[in-house]
Design a protein around this motif. Structure first.
Motif, short mmCIF file in Angstrom:
data_model
loop_
_atom_site.label_atom_id
_atom_site.label_comp_id
_atom_site.label_asym_id
_atom_site.label_seq_id
_atom_site.Cartn_x
_atom_site.Cartn_y
_atom_site.Cartn_z
N ASN A 219 0.83 -1.21 0.00
CA ASN A 219 0.00 0.00 0.00
C ASN A 219 0.86 1.26 0.00
OD1 ASN A 219 -2.31 -1.49 -0.10
ND2 ASN A 219 -2.72 -1.39 2.12
N ALA A 220 1.93 1.23 0.79
CA ALA A 220 2.81 2.39 0.83
C ALA A 220 3.45 2.65 -0.53
CB ALA A 220 3.90 2.16 1.89
N LEU A 221 3.84 1.57 -1.20
CA LEU A 221 4.48 1.72 -2.51
C LEU A 221 3.50 2.26 -3.55
CD1 LEU A 221 6.64 -1.55 -2.59
CD2 LEU A 221 7.46 0.81 -2.33
N LEU A 222 2.28 1.78 -3.50
CA LEU A 222 1.30 2.23 -4.49
C LEU A 222 1.00 3.72 -4.32
CD1 LEU A 222 -1.08 -0.88 -4.56
CD2 LEU A 222 0.53 -0.15 -6.34
N LEU A 223 0.97 4.17 -3.06
CA LEU A 223 0.75 5.60 -2.80
C LEU A 223 1.87 6.44 -3.41
CD1 LEU A 223 -0.59 6.08 0.83
CD2 LEU A 223 -1.49 7.06 -1.29
N LEU A 224 3.11 6.00 -3.22
CA LEU A 224 4.25 6.72 -3.80
C LEU A 224 4.14 6.77 -5.32
CD1 LEU A 224 7.47 5.49 -1.97
CD2 LEU A 224 6.53 7.80 -1.98
N ALA A 225 3.76 5.64 -5.88
CA ALA A 225 3.67 5.56 -7.35
C ALA A 225 2.59 6.53 -7.86
CB ALA A 225 3.35 4.13 -7.77
N GLU A 226 1.48 6.57 -7.18
CA GLU A 226 0.41 7.48 -7.62
C GLU A 226 0.89 8.93 -7.63
OE1 GLU A 226 -2.62 6.27 -4.83
OE2 GLU A 226 -3.55 4.90 -6.26
N LYS A 227 1.60 9.28 -6.58
CA LYS A 227 2.15 10.65 -6.52
C LYS A 227 3.12 10.90 -7.69
CE LYS A 227 5.05 13.68 -3.67
NZ LYS A 227 6.13 13.88 -4.64
N GLY A 228 4.04 9.97 -7.92
CA GLY A 228 5.05 10.16 -8.97
C GLY A 228 4.42 10.26 -10.34
N ILE A 229 3.45 9.42 -10.57
CA ILE A 229 2.87 9.41 -11.92
C ILE A 229 2.05 10.66 -12.18
CG2 ILE A 229 1.13 8.21 -13.32
CD1 ILE A 229 2.63 5.67 -12.71
N ALA A 230 1.43 11.18 -11.17
CA ALA A 230 0.71 12.45 -11.36
C ALA A 230 1.70 13.53 -11.80
CB ALA A 230 0.00 12.85 -10.07
N GLU A 231 2.87 13.53 -11.19
CA GLU A 231 3.88 14.53 -11.57
C GLU A 231 4.42 14.29 -12.99
OE1 GLU A 231 5.35 14.81 -6.93
OE2 GLU A 231 6.89 14.75 -8.51
N LEU A 232 4.63 13.01 -13.33
CA LEU A 232 5.15 12.71 -14.67
C LEU A 232 4.15 13.08 -15.74
CD1 LEU A 232 6.83 9.27 -13.92
CD2 LEU A 232 8.01 11.35 -14.62
N THR A 233 2.89 12.85 -15.46
CA THR A 233 1.85 13.20 -16.42
C THR A 233 1.85 14.71 -16.67
OG1 THR A 233 0.56 11.34 -15.61
CG2 THR A 233 -0.61 12.97 -16.91
N ALA A 234 2.04 15.47 -15.61
CA ALA A 234 2.09 16.93 -15.74
C ALA A 234 3.32 17.33 -16.57
CB ALA A 234 2.14 17.58 -14.36
N LEU A 235 4.44 16.65 -16.36
CA LEU A 235 5.65 16.98 -17.13
C LEU A 235 5.47 16.63 -18.61
CD1 LEU A 235 8.25 15.75 -14.52
CD2 LEU A 235 8.09 18.09 -15.40
N GLN A 236 4.79 15.53 -18.88
CA GLN A 236 4.51 15.19 -20.28
C GLN A 236 3.67 16.29 -20.94
OE1 GLN A 236 2.46 11.46 -19.65
NE2 GLN A 236 4.21 10.22 -20.35
N ALA A 237 2.65 16.74 -20.22
CA ALA A 237 1.75 17.75 -20.77
C ALA A 237 2.51 19.04 -21.05
CB ALA A 237 0.59 18.00 -19.81
N GLN A 238 3.37 19.37 -20.10
CA GLN A 238 4.17 20.60 -20.24
C GLN A 238 5.11 20.50 -21.46
OE1 GLN A 238 5.89 21.49 -16.37
NE2 GLN A 238 7.71 22.36 -17.38
N ALA A 239 5.73 19.32 -21.64
CA ALA A 239 6.63 19.14 -22.78
C ALA A 239 5.85 19.23 -24.09
CB ALA A 239 7.33 17.79 -22.68
N LEU A 240 4.67 18.66 -24.11
CA LEU A 240 3.87 18.66 -25.35
C LEU A 240 3.33 20.05 -25.65
CD1 LEU A 240 2.14 15.21 -24.91
CD2 LEU A 240 3.52 15.91 -26.89
N ALA A 241 3.18 20.85 -24.61
CA ALA A 241 2.68 22.22 -24.81
C ALA A 241 3.82 23.13 -25.28
CB ALA A 241 2.09 22.75 -23.51
N GLY A 242 5.05 22.71 -25.00
CA GLY A 242 6.22 23.57 -25.22
C GLY A 242 6.49 23.86 -26.69
#
Lengths: 242, 242, 242, 242, 242, 242
Positions: A219-242
């Motif tokens: 459970n602890a690992l899945l929580l960390l993963a959810e946090k990380g992936i939310a950030e990566l998704t935002a970085l993808q969006a930012q790169a695609l907008a660039g």
């Protein structure tokens, strides 16, 4: 309990510096260099106007991936798979994972009878090459699709949402996000998580390298993963907008 | 919401009939035919008094697995891998999974410099061949170790506990335990779970075949898996006591 | 001259206990487990509605065979051919022999443009695996053909008669029928004989392992083979009638 | 019954013109061009001062053979096996046969821990390439052994006698000796016989291409083979005396 | 400066004895044994009435070459490429060179949609096998074309001129024409030159085995090559006239 | 005669913009990204403290190269060699050329019993990948050697001088230096030249793609190559000084 200290004073739930460079090479329809710290993967997307046999005549397209590692991407040189004459089990496992992850966000009918090949080649490895590959391949695929849309080949995008991936693991009792090589080598439990932009799971692959892990640790690992992936998704969006 | 009806009125959280036949063939140190309903896998354990290069001189042993499927174990005949000249990516992925699962309960130092080869060959397939293989391979490995103990080759068992595996999945919205082929083909999410007798996770591999799955769905699946594996562990113990 | 004493007081001209179990697995059109004593071979017949290139458009069908041995079918584990990436010369020789033997009793024009694949996989080996494979494959082929007849796909049977096979050899000067492994290892001359139900020869393959053999010895061996094959043909008929 | 008329008015029990040219190439320890009519095979014997793994430390030597066919040795060009990346089943079967035939007349202990490699390469094919190869390889092996004797490397010959081979078959009801290609294509039964100079059998491989053959037909074929091999043995002796 | 003394008192600018035997084997459309001293290469030309995929529908033909070396063509036996399962880099390099050289004098449109396969197999090697192969393959190709012309399949020859090849090199400071094995092993610079009958270059491949070579040395080597190729072209013409 | 106009108004005897970036990746002992215009090749040098079998116990080291091209380095995607299971003839030819070129400036005895592996991987291709690879590999090798010197592993450098390479060719009658892809596709004659810093030839490989070329044309090409290589050598020196 003492907590594992990460290089560069990185927090346990902190991603490495992620950089996404689009248009890294000139020929491919999508070409992205993605860096997770020292890990660098070149992801290209190539559009081919035909499909493999199992899709012929189906009206549907196909999305597939291949993965490779340059011989000296790693600390010590490893054999070149082309010279050995076969891809290792590890390579095949990773490229199958990348392919499934990409298809999870593709509407193959909307793609039409064409194939998108994603080639993920590791130029430099420092842990997390498969998760960087998935995260970068999504951006390359988006670029290739945008080109098909711009050319009028496709009327609507077959991409239904983002997909990104990150590794998590337990090192000396501490759950960590985005393991670098030295952490990966020392970890008891290693989990690769692939999620959509909407926060759902596409793949979860957890392995106990040392002792088996409990439900609480998972459970602890899945929580960390959810946090990380939310950030990566935002970085993808930012790169695609660039 | 209507619930998916399983063949033979099986409950959603019910295993298929599991049968474990020890001594199925005569030459191997351990030889187990395991059946999960119509799925039948022959698992043999062979002891070899040497280790692969990466363990030579380490004082430690090795446990490894190979997996195969007879060409007509399936509904339609598939190519023989030996004739095609290579193992598929799927085969390699499965045999790597079986090997890691077995090593999770082995103390390789206590095994000494010898190798246990686990060969898992599917005689008949109806879903869940890799989880049946893991569950059966454990029993074959135990038989081989018991023979080494009886012969005085080993003074103490290198096996630290049971390991077993089961598949879970979501079919038409219903979480199900131990999928048979028809369910596996229809499922949205498919997860293979490997656990120890002590109830800890060794491997978790979940894949969204259709829509990505939520955290709640994942929790439901893990609960089912825990129940199934507790039962499989008991069946292993019963077979070994028989 | 002392005569070689066989295990279980078997007479020199006596077959081992032969058992033929039809319907051993559920998917194949024909599925036969054949046992010659401790030798056990699973023979499946699969019907495919197409033919290899050299028969396309000919109006004729094809009958072909593949042979494999599970890694631990033998006393000591042998390498898995799929993992090594190629079939041994021995394997290819055997599967070519099985294919030729089956085609000897098939009217390929009457079969029509379809293929019958015979897969012979050795689960347990104790000498005579190729002769057991031929004898069992015939029964599996008959079951597959009967299914095509029952379905109305074929109007008349393309099978012109029985085919069966047995090994004979000279051990310590004594000509023996149906060698088991320990006899095979010790024999001076080893001969595999394939015959039709009508008592004619399809294949004769004799090899002097030690000293070359005389014409008289050959005659003695052929006599033994004729006796054995007459019995095997009767056992096939009995199994098919069952 | 009309009798099949052979090209050049050859009698049914007559060999083609056989020519054995020693020293055909300069590097090999034995180098023999053997011709059976239009069939021409170059047989070289190479001595290597080591043995394969299964003979290491045994004090015994090894004799082995490889067989190849130049792509345009035949009427229509066939693929080059080196380019295809594997030897066909037929090639492997033939080279195993040649190797066993040679070993039948070798005392491996007397050879000492060295290997004789026999390479049989077909320059031109017109039927009977494997029997020509065996007959020629014996002469090349003898030349290589004589060189070892002359050099004092061996004190006594490890060769216990001659070995030669010939094909026989039934064409349109007529039993024929030494089939050329056009006869081989038309024959109902084809048998390759390998015998020692003393008139004993080393290998008998008979195959019914069309109808199965009777015991009487087999006896007729074996008689022809005995006659042919006696003549081939004489020709070998004559060539070696030359 | 002392000059290197060649075997048989051959002059530095002298070819070895070259012999070209047409019709060496009977099946191929062109079959030439070419000898450069002790080097002997069998070159066959086979006509196939189809073209590889990249030429289909183009109206043009194709000319391609394969190269092989019998295992004991050399001083010590080398592995058989078919047995090893792949062609060496050297073999591939040579057969690509032969193919390009032949195509340099072919008008592929005038050939029509058919392929000429040139198989160059070294029976005995003593240096210069690739240049002998090119020189001999031209004669075999001419014979095959003449047969197509005689049969009326072709109305005009697609061959625009001769092509031949020779090696040159610097041994102990002396530029030499047509190196034999012992010279090749000792040389500092080795160059293979392919030229047309009109005296133009098709391929030049020079390699410094020891010290790099100067422009002057290169000029000396090219002069020798021009002389040698003029002589080889004349020998080809003479053989074709014979 | 009109002269071929090059992209970007490049003069016929002008190199493309060449950039040499050292330390492009972090793990290798030498890591150089070399760019010839749009052609980009990553060259890494890896030191291994052992030698291949043919050098064991010789006291000498070895320098070897491997070459690869990322699937989408080119205009259209090409198959991944690792997935196809073998390296093409072109790849093998190129990596053999790179290896020989490097060894031409290495004193293998002075290197001691260790190997330098040069991996040249093309990230982006626009003509001249093999010549860029050689020119870049030299810089990577120098960096690796400097590291061995700095560490005291080597007392003196085994490198005797620079080596660099360039392509030249004749396009529409105009001799050009350093062909880019579009020129390479159109050229009649293509020559790759490898030279030392001292201005001597290591390799010359000229091929007539269309018409054969005259001695005068060859001289013109060699002059261009000498000019280009002098410039490349200077650029290497400048990069190493940087």
């Amino acid at each position: 309990m003492t907590v594992f200290v990460r290089s560069g004073d990185r927090a346990a739930d902190q991603l490495r510096l992620v950089r996404i460079t689009r248009g890294f090479t000139i020929h491919a329809e999508g070409s992205v260099l993605i860096e997770f710290g020292q890990t660098r993967v070149l992801c290209t997307a190539s559009v081919e106007e035909k499909v493999p046999p199992h899709k012929r005549g189906s009206g549907e397209g196909w999305v597939t991936a291949e993965y490779g590692m340059l011989p000296r991407a790693t600390h010590t040189r490893s054999d070149r798979e082309a010279a050995r004459g076969k891809q290792s089990g590890r390579t095949q496992e990773i490229q199958r994972l990348i392919g499934r992850s990409m298809r999870a966000v593709f509407d193959l009918a909307a793609l039409g009878e064409r194939t998108i090949h994603l080639d993920c080649d590791v130029l430099q490895a420092d842990g997390g090459t498969r998760t960087a590959a998935i995260t970068g391949a999504f951006v390359a695929a988006q670029d290739a699709v945008d080109q098909l849309l711009a050319a009028g080949t496709l009327a609507a995008s077959p991409i239904r949402g983002h997909v990104a991936a990150v590794s998590v693991g337990i090192v000396q009792g501490t759950p960590l996000l985005d393991l670098e090589y030295i952490e990966d080598s020392a970890c008891d439990t290693d989990m690769n998580v692939v999620m959509t932009g909407a926060g759902h799971f596409v793949e979860v692959q957890g392995t106990a390298e040392g002792a088996a892990f409990s439900r609480e640790e998972m459970n602890a690992l899945l929580l960390l993963a959810e946090k990380g992936i939310a950030e990566l998704t935002a970085l993808q969006a930012q790169a695609l907008a660039g």
